[in-house]
Design a protein around this motif. Structure first.
Motif, PDB file in Angstrom:
ATOM      1  N   HIS A  16       0.694  -1.380  -0.025  1.00 42.25           N
ATOM      2  CA  HIS A  16       0.080  -0.051   0.032  1.00 42.25           C
ATOM      3  C   HIS A  16       0.941   1.133  -0.015  1.00 42.25           C
ATOM      4  O   HIS A  16       2.001   1.218   0.721  1.00 42.25           O
ATOM      5  CB  HIS A  16      -0.930  -0.091   1.180  1.00 42.25           C
ATOM      6  CG  HIS A  16      -0.475  -0.096   2.636  1.00 42.25           C
ATOM      7  ND1 HIS A  16       0.139   0.706   3.450  1.00 42.25           N
ATOM      8  CD2 HIS A  16       0.135  -1.436   3.118  1.00 42.25           C
ATOM      9  CE1 HIS A  16       0.561   0.309   4.231  1.00 42.25           C
ATOM     10  NE2 HIS A  16       0.730  -0.812   4.366  1.00 42.25           N
ATOM     11  N   ASN A  17       0.420   2.316  -0.748  1.00 43.87           N
ATOM     12  CA  ASN A  17       1.084   3.475  -0.780  1.00 43.87           C
ATOM     13  C   ASN A  17       0.126   4.727  -0.689  1.00 43.87           C
ATOM     14  O   ASN A  17      -1.059   4.546  -1.562  1.00 43.87           O
ATOM     15  CB  ASN A  17       1.873   3.599  -2.093  1.00 43.87           C
ATOM     16  CG  ASN A  17       3.331   2.766  -2.034  1.00 43.87           C
ATOM     17  OD1 ASN A  17       3.942   2.917  -0.963  1.00 43.87           O
ATOM     18  ND2 ASN A  17       3.250   1.728  -2.953  1.00 43.87           N
ATOM     19  N   ALA A  18       0.456   5.788   0.067  1.00 48.00           N
ATOM     20  CA  ALA A  18      -0.233   6.851  -0.073  1.00 48.00           C
ATOM     21  C   ALA A  18      -0.032   7.948  -1.116  1.00 48.00           C
ATOM     22  O   ALA A  18       1.330   7.990  -1.272  1.00 48.00           O
ATOM     23  CB  ALA A  18      -0.178   7.699   1.243  1.00 48.00           C
ATOM     24  N   GLU A  22      -5.335   9.936  -1.762  1.00 44.03           N
ATOM     25  CA  GLU A  22      -5.878   8.694  -1.811  1.00 44.03           C
ATOM     26  C   GLU A  22      -4.726   7.599  -1.583  1.00 44.03           C
ATOM     27  O   GLU A  22      -3.513   8.051  -1.513  1.00 44.03           O
ATOM     28  CB  GLU A  22      -6.723   8.183  -2.985  1.00 44.03           C
ATOM     29  CG  GLU A  22      -5.504   7.692  -4.183  1.00 44.03           C
ATOM     30  CD  GLU A  22      -6.357   7.176  -5.350  1.00 44.03           C
ATOM     31  OE1 GLU A  22      -7.397   6.709  -5.147  1.00 44.03           O
ATOM     32  OE2 GLU A  22      -6.004   7.582  -6.493  1.00 44.03           O
ATOM     33  N   THR A  23      -5.120   6.350  -0.814  1.00 50.84           N
ATOM     34  CA  THR A  23      -4.293   5.332  -0.589  1.00 50.84           C
ATOM     35  C   THR A  23      -4.425   4.018  -1.675  1.00 50.84           C
ATOM     36  O   THR A  23      -5.629   3.868  -1.763  1.00 50.84           O
ATOM     37  CB  THR A  23      -4.101   4.806   0.729  1.00 50.84           C
ATOM     38  OG1 THR A  23      -3.577   5.874   1.800  1.00 50.84           O
ATOM     39  CG2 THR A  23      -3.262   3.751   0.985  1.00 50.84           C
ATOM     40  N   GLU A  41      -9.256   6.298   3.938  1.00 47.94           N
ATOM     41  CA  GLU A  41      -7.868   6.444   4.052  1.00 47.94           C
ATOM     42  C   GLU A  41      -7.335   6.756   5.247  1.00 47.94           C
ATOM     43  O   GLU A  41      -6.319   6.500   5.925  1.00 47.94           O
ATOM     44  CB  GLU A  41      -7.450   7.662   2.897  1.00 47.94           C
ATOM     45  CG  GLU A  41      -5.791   7.836   2.948  1.00 47.94           C
ATOM     46  CD  GLU A  41      -5.467   8.929   1.978  1.00 47.94           C
ATOM     47  OE1 GLU A  41      -4.264   8.878   1.418  1.00 47.94           O
ATOM     48  OE2 GLU A  41      -6.235   9.783   1.616  1.00 47.94           O
ATOM     49  N   ARG A  42      -7.919   7.566   6.140  1.00 50.05           N
ATOM     50  CA  ARG A  42      -7.705   7.911   7.401  1.00 50.05           C
ATOM     51  C   ARG A  42      -7.856   6.691   8.289  1.00 50.05           C
ATOM     52  O   ARG A  42      -6.946   6.440   9.165  1.00 50.05           O
ATOM     53  CB  ARG A  42      -8.550   9.096   7.834  1.00 50.05           C
ATOM     54  CG  ARG A  42      -8.172  10.426   7.015  1.00 50.05           C
ATOM     55  CD  ARG A  42      -9.026  11.658   7.865  1.00 50.05           C
ATOM     56  NE  ARG A  42     -10.127  11.390   8.012  1.00 50.05           N
ATOM     57  CZ  ARG A  42     -11.186  12.261   7.152  1.00 50.05           C
ATOM     58  NH1 ARG A  42     -10.766  12.858   6.155  1.00 50.05           N
ATOM     59  NH2 ARG A  42     -12.491  12.197   7.199  1.00 50.05           N
ATOM     60  N   TRP A  44      -7.402   3.715   7.396  1.00 48.91           N
ATOM     61  CA  TRP A  44      -6.183   2.862   7.001  1.00 48.91           C
ATOM     62  C   TRP A  44      -4.946   3.348   7.721  1.00 48.91           C
ATOM     63  O   TRP A  44      -3.993   2.508   8.128  1.00 48.91           O
ATOM     64  CB  TRP A  44      -6.153   2.693   5.433  1.00 48.91           C
ATOM     65  CG  TRP A  44      -4.850   1.885   5.038  1.00 48.91           C
ATOM     66  CD1 TRP A  44      -3.607   2.231   4.677  1.00 48.91           C
ATOM     67  CD2 TRP A  44      -5.138   0.429   4.654  1.00 48.91           C
ATOM     68  NE1 TRP A  44      -3.079   1.091   4.232  1.00 48.91           N
ATOM     69  CE2 TRP A  44      -4.053  -0.088   4.205  1.00 48.91           C
ATOM     70  CE3 TRP A  44      -6.216  -0.355   4.841  1.00 48.91           C
ATOM     71  CZ2 TRP A  44      -3.773  -1.374   3.806  1.00 48.91           C
ATOM     72  CZ3 TRP A  44      -6.246  -1.759   4.699  1.00 48.91           C
ATOM     73  CH2 TRP A  44      -4.809  -2.164   4.011  1.00 48.91           C
ATOM     74  N   GLN A  45      -4.755   4.501   7.718  1.00 47.38           N
ATOM     75  CA  GLN A  45      -3.603   5.269   8.057  1.00 47.38           C
ATOM     76  C   GLN A  45      -3.360   4.706   9.772  1.00 47.38           C
ATOM     77  O   GLN A  45      -2.305   4.594  10.132  1.00 47.38           O
ATOM     78  CB  GLN A  45      -3.332   6.754   7.796  1.00 47.38           C
ATOM     79  CG  GLN A  45      -3.332   7.136   6.513  1.00 47.38           C
ATOM     80  CD  GLN A  45      -3.495   8.481   6.182  1.00 47.38           C
ATOM     81  OE1 GLN A  45      -4.237   9.129   7.102  1.00 47.38           O
ATOM     82  NE2 GLN A  45      -3.013   9.217   5.052  1.00 47.38           N
ATOM     83  N   ARG A  46      -4.504   4.812  10.624  1.00 45.12           N
ATOM     84  CA  ARG A  46      -4.472   4.576  11.778  1.00 45.12           C
ATOM     85  C   ARG A  46      -4.130   2.976  11.970  1.00 45.12           C
ATOM     86  O   ARG A  46      -3.428   2.608  12.942  1.00 45.12           O
ATOM     87  CB  ARG A  46      -5.686   4.855  12.610  1.00 45.12           C
ATOM     88  CG  ARG A  46      -6.364   6.426  12.509  1.00 45.12           C
ATOM     89  CD  ARG A  46      -5.112   7.278  12.623  1.00 45.12           C
ATOM     90  NE  ARG A  46      -5.532   8.922  12.717  1.00 45.12           N
ATOM     91  CZ  ARG A  46      -5.762   9.378  11.523  1.00 45.12           C
ATOM     92  NH1 ARG A  46      -5.151   9.001  10.402  1.00 45.12           N
ATOM     93  NH2 ARG A  46      -5.985  10.790  11.853  1.00 45.12           N
ATOM     94  N   GLU A  48      -2.137   1.367  10.388  1.00 47.16           N
ATOM     95  CA  GLU A  48      -0.874   1.126  10.158  1.00 47.16           C
ATOM     96  C   GLU A  48      -0.235   1.136  11.303  1.00 47.16           C
ATOM     97  O   GLU A  48       1.010   0.312  11.416  1.00 47.16           O
ATOM     98  CB  GLU A  48      -0.345   1.997   9.071  1.00 47.16           C
ATOM     99  CG  GLU A  48      -0.737   1.961   7.606  1.00 47.16           C
ATOM    100  CD  GLU A  48       0.016   3.117   6.774  1.00 47.16           C
ATOM    101  OE1 GLU A  48       0.832   2.787   6.424  1.00 47.16           O
ATOM    102  OE2 GLU A  48      -0.588   4.284   6.600  1.00 47.16           O
ATOM    103  N   ASN A  49      -0.635   1.884  12.213  1.00 41.90           N
ATOM    104  CA  ASN A  49       0.076   2.067  13.297  1.00 41.90           C
ATOM    105  C   ASN A  49      -0.377   1.016  14.638  1.00 41.90           C
ATOM    106  O   ASN A  49       0.454   0.658  15.471  1.00 41.90           O
ATOM    107  CB  ASN A  49      -0.430   3.520  14.110  1.00 41.90           C
ATOM    108  CG  ASN A  49      -0.071   4.552  13.335  1.00 41.90           C
ATOM    109  OD1 ASN A  49       1.166   4.460  12.467  1.00 41.90           O
ATOM    110  ND2 ASN A  49      -0.506   5.676  13.179  1.00 41.90           N
TER     111      ASN A  49
END
Length: 145
Positions: A16-18, A22-23, A41-42, A44-46, A48-49
């Motif tokens: 995955h890439n942002a 969009e991701t 997307e937001r 997904w970003q969370r 990731e952590n």
């Protein structure tokens, strides 16, 4: 299953890439790719952590309506169905999540138009001269010959 369900990115199965807004997520085994924008997307970003619960996602959203929990659960189930995230029961993870901003129903787009190219095996699917070619059927390319 009893207990709290956590969701985590299925890292070994995808990339995955942002980008600007969009991701893009590519699933290696299916050749499908997915577009995540805005709230999706937001989230997904969370993810990731750390693994997250539905309630942690809703709590991190501003002005989430009463139906937000069911919309988040539906979105996460789509991710699970497409093998992008996996479910973990009673995972020991902190529930503090950075703000997701104003609530929007999370959604993703699924694309399969590059499936043959993504599943092509350029090392083993070659013509007589050694140039890469695509497998002739719609299934995943065969392994070494």
């Amino acid at each position: 299953m009893d207990g709290v369900m956590y969701y985590a990115i299925n890292s070994p199965a995808l990339s995955h890439n942002a980008f600007d807004d969009e991701t893009i997520v590519i699933h290696f085994a299916t050749g499908n790719y997915f577009s995540l924008r805005e709230m999706a997307e937001r989230i997904w970003q969370r993810l990731e952590n750390q693994p997250l619960t539905v309630s942690a996602i809703v709590d991190a959203s501003e002005d989430a309506p009463p139906e937000a929990a069911s919309e988040v659960e539906d979105f996460l189930k789509q991710l699970v169905k497409n093998d992008l995230v996996c479910e973990l029961q009673d995972h020991a993870s902190p529930e503090s999540v950075a703000s997701l901003g104003a609530w929007r129903t999370p959604a993703m787009e699924v694309f399969d138009d590059m499936k043959n190219m993504l599943l092509g095996d350029v090392i083993h699917d070659t013509d007589k001269e050694g140039w890469p070619q695509m497998a002739q059927d719609d299934q995943a390319a065969p392994g070494p010959r």
